[in-house]
Design a protein around this motif. Sequence first.
Motif, PDB file in Angstrom:
ATOM      1  N   LEU A 167       0.733  -1.191  -0.435  1.00  0.00           N
ATOM      2  CA  LEU A 167      -0.115   0.117   0.097  1.00  0.00           C
ATOM      3  C   LEU A 167       0.939   1.114  -0.015  1.00  0.00           C
ATOM      4  CD1 LEU A 167      -2.935  -0.872   2.343  1.00  0.00           C
ATOM      5  CD2 LEU A 167      -3.078  -1.537  -0.171  1.00  0.00           C
ATOM      6  N   GLY A 168       2.250   1.115   0.647  1.00  0.00           N
ATOM      7  CA  GLY A 168       2.762   2.562   1.303  1.00  0.00           C
ATOM      8  C   GLY A 168       2.367   3.287   1.752  1.00  0.00           C
ATOM      9  N   THR A 169       1.597   3.324   2.578  1.00  0.00           N
ATOM     10  CA  THR A 169       1.117   3.653   4.350  1.00  0.00           C
ATOM     11  C   THR A 169       2.212   2.310   5.028  1.00  0.00           C
ATOM     12  OG1 THR A 169      -0.370   4.805   5.357  1.00  0.00           O
ATOM     13  CG2 THR A 169      -0.925   2.519   3.991  1.00  0.00           C
ATOM     14  N   ASP A 170       2.434   3.098   6.602  1.00  0.00           N
ATOM     15  CA  ASP A 170       1.809   1.878   7.383  1.00  0.00           C
ATOM     16  C   ASP A 170       0.913   2.792   8.125  1.00  0.00           C
ATOM     17  OD1 ASP A 170       2.218   4.720   8.797  1.00  0.00           O
ATOM     18  OD2 ASP A 170       4.457   4.275   9.481  1.00  0.00           O
ATOM     19  N   ARG A 171      -0.480   2.807   8.197  1.00  0.00           N
ATOM     20  CA  ARG A 171      -1.276   3.353   8.425  1.00  0.00           C
ATOM     21  C   ARG A 171      -1.997   1.866   9.143  1.00  0.00           C
ATOM     22  NH1 ARG A 171      -2.355   8.117  11.106  1.00  0.00           N
ATOM     23  NH2 ARG A 171      -0.949   8.789  10.677  1.00  0.00           N
ATOM     24  N   TYR A 172      -1.607   0.634   8.586  1.00  0.00           N
ATOM     25  CA  TYR A 172      -2.961  -0.580   8.906  1.00  0.00           C
ATOM     26  C   TYR A 172      -1.512  -1.291   9.133  1.00  0.00           C
ATOM     27  CZ  TYR A 172      -6.382   2.080   5.288  1.00  0.00           C
ATOM     28  OH  TYR A 172      -6.770   2.935   4.784  1.00  0.00           O
ATOM     29  N   LEU A 173      -2.727  -2.078  10.264  1.00  0.00           N
ATOM     30  CA  LEU A 173      -2.365  -3.140  10.700  1.00  0.00           C
ATOM     31  C   LEU A 173      -2.079  -4.858   9.838  1.00  0.00           C
ATOM     32  CD1 LEU A 173      -3.872  -3.160  14.033  1.00  0.00           C
ATOM     33  CD2 LEU A 173      -1.687  -2.023  13.139  1.00  0.00           C
ATOM     34  N   GLY A 174      -2.622  -4.816   8.527  1.00  0.00           N
ATOM     35  CA  GLY A 174      -2.911  -6.409   7.690  1.00  0.00           C
ATOM     36  C   GLY A 174      -3.801  -5.847   6.937  1.00  0.00           C
ATOM     37  N   GLY A 175      -4.377  -7.256   6.345  1.00  0.00           N
ATOM     38  CA  GLY A 175      -5.050  -6.831   4.803  1.00  0.00           C
ATOM     39  C   GLY A 175      -5.265  -8.130   4.374  1.00  0.00           C
ATOM     40  N   TRP A 176      -5.535  -8.287   3.196  1.00  0.00           N
ATOM     41  CA  TRP A 176      -5.829  -9.643   2.869  1.00  0.00           C
ATOM     42  C   TRP A 176      -5.894  -8.891   1.290  1.00  0.00           C
ATOM     43  CZ3 TRP A 176     -10.306 -11.592  -0.204  1.00  0.00           C
ATOM     44  CH2 TRP A 176     -11.337 -11.170  -0.337  1.00  0.00           C
ATOM     45  N   LEU A 177      -5.667  -9.926   0.221  1.00  0.00           N
ATOM     46  CA  LEU A 177      -5.347  -9.561  -1.038  1.00  0.00           C
ATOM     47  C   LEU A 177      -6.360 -10.259  -2.052  1.00  0.00           C
ATOM     48  CD1 LEU A 177      -3.904  -8.733  -3.889  1.00  0.00           C
ATOM     49  CD2 LEU A 177      -2.044  -9.885  -3.164  1.00  0.00           C
ATOM     50  N   ASP A 178      -7.119 -10.424  -2.506  1.00  0.00           N
ATOM     51  CA  ASP A 178      -7.851 -10.579  -3.696  1.00  0.00           C
ATOM     52  C   ASP A 178      -7.760  -9.971  -5.452  1.00  0.00           C
ATOM     53  OD1 ASP A 178      -9.825 -11.255  -5.238  1.00  0.00           O
ATOM     54  OD2 ASP A 178     -11.527 -11.060  -4.229  1.00  0.00           O
ATOM     55  N   GLY A 179      -6.763 -11.256  -5.873  1.00  0.00           N
ATOM     56  CA  GLY A 179      -6.060 -11.527  -7.467  1.00  0.00           C
ATOM     57  C   GLY A 179      -7.408 -11.072  -8.171  1.00  0.00           C
ATOM     58  N   ARG A 180      -8.725 -10.662  -8.103  1.00  0.00           N
ATOM     59  CA  ARG A 180      -9.831 -10.918  -9.485  1.00  0.00           C
ATOM     60  C   ARG A 180     -10.177  -9.212  -9.640  1.00  0.00           C
ATOM     61  NH1 ARG A 180     -14.449 -13.748  -6.023  1.00  0.00           N
ATOM     62  NH2 ARG A 180     -13.743 -12.874  -4.888  1.00  0.00           N
TER      63      ARG A 180
END
Length: 429
Positions: A167-180
């Motif tokens: 993302l280029g930011t440190d404001r999130y604790l994690g996430g998920w990636l949906d390649g669709r």
Amino acid sequence: MAKPFPLDPSLWAATAVPAPETPPLEASGRADVVVIGAGYCGLSTALHLAERGIRATVLEAQEVGFGASGRNGGQVIPGLKFDPDDLVAKFGQERGERLAHFAGSTADTVFGLIEKHGLDVPHRRNGWIQGAHTQAGVDEVGRRAEQWARLGAPARALDKAETDRLLGTDRYLGGWLDGRGGAVQPLSYARGLARAAQAAGAAIHGCTPVTGLNRGRDGWRVTTAQGAEIVAERVILCTNGYTDALWPDLAQSIIAANSFQVATAPLSDNLRRSILPEGHVSSDTRKLLLYFRLDHTGRLLLGGRGPFREPRGSEDWAHLERIVGKLFPQLGKIGFDYRWCGRVAITRDFLPHLHEPEPGLLIDIGCQGRGVGLQSTMGRAIAEYVATGNADALPVAPSPVARLPLHALHRIYVSAVIAWYRLNDGGVR
């Protein structure tokens, strides 16, 4: 002759391919199907009907893509607000799985249409990242990634380090990636769909507000502001957040919330390598979600909620400009070239709604902020239903139009909720 109301000075209006010729309807006539609204659903419906040899006429009050189809963030995100397991719990195994499959296919529809018809649409399909701003959000996106991966989607959870990097930011604790997922120039996509529909045989008339719908023995009589009429066996009404009083209680069955967006000046090469470096699009888990992406001109676009009323000045976008600086401090005092907004149709249950209040009239409403893929795919489903009569072609069963209780007070109520969420959502507000 009605004159078009100009699009906002948006990034999309400035960079879109030219609009197709869609002259106002001047002479009365007949069609197999009249489609009201030249957004994604209306255009996709007309295209898929025409490909089946069904004469479709599209009537649009302004111009192709005038509503949210030309004003959204251009993110192509599959799925719905509800995860697959939630849909099964809500609708039962068979209906829930069918709706999950439909929702999971919506991004495929968009990129498939672009490829099939050779649409002149800047697009990219590198995936969508949903960032989690709280630990509860991290748990939520982990479950979401697991459920979609179980159904075969290219989905995985991201730890904080990878989220920060992608993302280029440190404001999130994690996430998920949906390649669709991916991105399109949304107004170019709408105009491309219109051209494809015209090439298949559909007629599209802009600057043609519909003022009356009446069913008689010879079919539906669709009256326009110019006085010309079209008689058709069927009418498909798909005006979403720009729905008016054409059909009783329909506008009062949704909340038409404004989504505000800003776009920066083009980023330098160094800055582009530091923000969304692999070309993902992103939104987050906040109640008042933020969404952001880079467009094909190298600008950073960020969107989120704004006031319900139409904007009065640049101050109505100031909160988004502040958020850009907090999310991406490496941008410094970068300028903003574009500010615009568009209305999103939100239903009470956060699901798309179909209504069939009278024989031959089908209404689609409720984009929930994922309209690019959802409404493109809904148009294909509606066309199949019209052509075959197979109700299973529709992802949700038609329901009665239900006016929201005390609808006139909803803007006051929702505005108060938005203020509360801004205070309690955490992070970069």
